[in-house]
Scaffold this motif. Structure first.
Motif, PDB file in Angstrom:
ATOM      1  N   TYR A 168      -0.879  66.525  37.771  1.00  0.00           N
ATOM      2  CA  TYR A 168      -1.189  66.145  36.146  1.00  0.00           C
ATOM      3  C   TYR A 168      -0.604  67.050  35.231  1.00  0.00           C
ATOM      4  O   TYR A 168      -1.303  66.918  34.453  1.00  0.00           O
ATOM      5  N   THR A 188       1.382  60.327  34.539  1.00  0.00           N
ATOM      6  CA  THR A 188       0.856  61.503  35.578  1.00  0.00           C
ATOM      7  C   THR A 188       1.843  61.348  36.698  1.00  0.00           C
ATOM      8  O   THR A 188       2.860  61.347  36.887  1.00  0.00           O
ATOM      9  N   GLU A 235      -7.978  56.909  39.808  1.00  0.00           N
ATOM     10  CA  GLU A 235      -7.915  58.335  40.027  1.00  0.00           C
ATOM     11  C   GLU A 235      -7.095  58.930  38.684  1.00  0.00           C
ATOM     12  O   GLU A 235      -7.257  59.705  38.058  1.00  0.00           O
ATOM     13  N   GLN A 236      -5.773  58.307  38.618  1.00  0.00           N
ATOM     14  CA  GLN A 236      -4.812  58.595  37.606  1.00  0.00           C
ATOM     15  C   GLN A 236      -5.436  58.409  36.461  1.00  0.00           C
ATOM     16  O   GLN A 236      -5.132  59.518  35.614  1.00  0.00           O
ATOM     17  N   SER A 285      -8.524  58.654  35.343  1.00  0.00           N
ATOM     18  CA  SER A 285      -9.476  59.541  35.237  1.00  0.00           C
ATOM     19  C   SER A 285      -8.971  60.870  34.982  1.00  0.00           C
ATOM     20  O   SER A 285      -9.506  61.842  34.360  1.00  0.00           O
ATOM     21  N   HIS A 286      -7.649  61.093  35.430  1.00  0.00           N
ATOM     22  CA  HIS A 286      -7.155  62.268  35.214  1.00  0.00           C
ATOM     23  C   HIS A 286      -6.237  62.468  33.868  1.00  0.00           C
ATOM     24  O   HIS A 286      -5.359  63.395  33.935  1.00  0.00           O
TER      25      HIS A 286
END
Ligand code: ZN
Length: 426
Positions: A138, A161, A200-201, A203-204
């Motif tokens: 990230y 990301t 996931e991606q 959220s990051h």
């Protein structure tokens, strides 16, 4: 050649902070202006900037404004590269790529990325869409954060990301089964895993979800560039559905027949590379507003090296790409500007893509609009970027010449303003 980094550093120090939003009024006296709304140049125009925005496009500078003399230059909206990799340093061969992932830590690669971000800005790219970190996790989201916080100079960034691909499709490949090696993407199999990875991606910090939709290219006897599609249509649809549900967009690496077709069917938002696109898919793309980001220059740049490595298809792809590009122009598909910088060395100016687009059939004005207005639209920022008009963010560049007469002058950007802050001047 770009100016040395040291000189760039001094210019940044002289002209103030990396953050936008200086409060004084600046007037850019432009010899010519390509405002991105039409095909022609306006002569002797003053662009008035107040804070981070364009206040007016006028005939004279207002009293008390700080005047920047660009009377021998052509001013344009800040350039936008919608396909970059700031975490990569060029990967003509598989060995080049493997070495970066195996021998450089993500931390070291991030340091290099900060230099690439500065280079992009100095080349005149005031905004970029960075389409995945190639194994550096990230890190792009952190580079973006550092730029936005005024810690380092760089363009506005949208980031993807880690990107997604399936098992067995993406480097590093070819190592013994017992050896664990890093991969340039997040590997997912099945619709559920794909959805989880999208969540996931995002959220990051992912602004875009990037998928690799095809691999293993070959030219069929009828001249069509074919491929092995990576994801099943079911998986691709799950990714697009999940991203869109979370109000994010999907960029699909799709170079050939099946990868493009599946991506279009799944409803992605942009087709990256698109060396071959069937007429039927171009029609669907035009109808649904799916952007085409052709990345022409990098194809020529890597072709000989990859052919020497045993993949001559990369040389044949160039002609196929040109034919596709010309068909795409006729079809009415929106063509945005993207270079794949990082796929070639960042010391090479990505603005070479303007000349590639003209070589493949665009007029210089069409190529310039692709690199400004159309790309702003792809980023979802056409209300604030892409043209020079009152109310938009003051992202402005200038070149010493007439880009409509010779578009290669775009490789000589010598004035850059981002959000009202001057970061480079002649
Ligand atoms: Zn790429």
């Amino acid at each position: 050649m770009p100016r040395p980094v040291l000189v760039v550093g001094i210019s940044v120090l002289l002209f103030g902070p990396y953050v936008s939003g200086q409060s004084k009024t600046i007037a850019l006296r432009c010899g010519s202006l390509f405002d991105g709304r039409g095909d022609s140049l306006r002569k002797n125009v003053v662009v008035v900037i107040d804070g981070e925005k364009i206040k007016d496009v006028a005939a004279a500078a207002p009293a008390g404004a700080e005047v920047v003399d660009l009377s021998h230059e052509t001013c344009l909206a800040g350039l936008i590269d919608t396909h970059t990799h700031i975490l990569l340093q060029g990967d003509i061969t598989a060995a080049d790529y493997d070495a970066q992932l195996l021998k450089q830590s993500p931390e070291y690669r991030t340091i290099l990325a900060t230099v690439n971000a500065r280079r992009a800005l100095e080349y005149g790219f005031t905004s970029i869409r960075d389409l995945e970190t190639e194994g550096a996790g990230y890190a792009d989201a952190d580079v973006k954060k550092a730029i936005n916080n005024g810690i380092i100079p760089g363009p506005r960034m949208q980031v993807a990301t880690r990107a997604l691909d399936v098992t067995g499709a993406y480097p590093l490949q070819g190592y013994a089964p017992a050896v664990t090696v890093p991969h340039g993407v997040q590997i997912v199999d099945g619709a559920d895993q794909a959805r989880q990875a999208v969540r996931e991606q995002i959220s990051h910090g992912a602004d875009w979800i990037k998928v690799y939709s095809d691999r293993s290219y070959y030219v069929r006897e009828d001249g069509v560039l074919a491929d092995i599609p990576t994801f099943t249509l079911d998986e691709l649809r799950a990714i697009v559905d999940e991203a869109h549900r979370e109000r994010h967009k999907v960029a699909s690496h799709a170079m050939a027949l099946n990868g493009v077709h599946n991506s279009v069917e799944a409803g992605v938002d942009s087709i990256e590379h698109g060396n071959y696109i069937a007429d039927e898919d171009l029609k669907t793309m035009a109808a649904r507003g799916i952007f085409y980001v052709p990345t022409i220059f990098v194809g020529e740049y890597v072709a000989q090296g990859r052919a020497a490595e045993g993949a001559p298809v990369w040389v044949k792809m160039i002609q196929i790409h040109e034919d596709t590009f010309r068909r795409a122009m006729k079809s009415g598909v929106k063509i945005a500007f993207g270079t794949d910088a990082g796929g070639f060395d960042w010391k090479v100016n990505p603005a070479k893509e303007f000349s590639s687009m003209v070589k493949f059939g665009m007029t210089p004005a069409q190529a310039l609009r692709a690199g400004t207005a159309t790309s702003a639209e792809l980023l979802g920022m056409k209300d604030s970027l892409g043209t020079i008009e009152a109310g938009k963010l003051a992202d402005i560049v200038a070149v010493p010449g007439d880009p409509l007469a010779d578009v290669s002058v775009m490789e000589k950007v010598d004035f850059v303003m981002k959000g009202g802050a001057v970061v480079k001047r002649p």
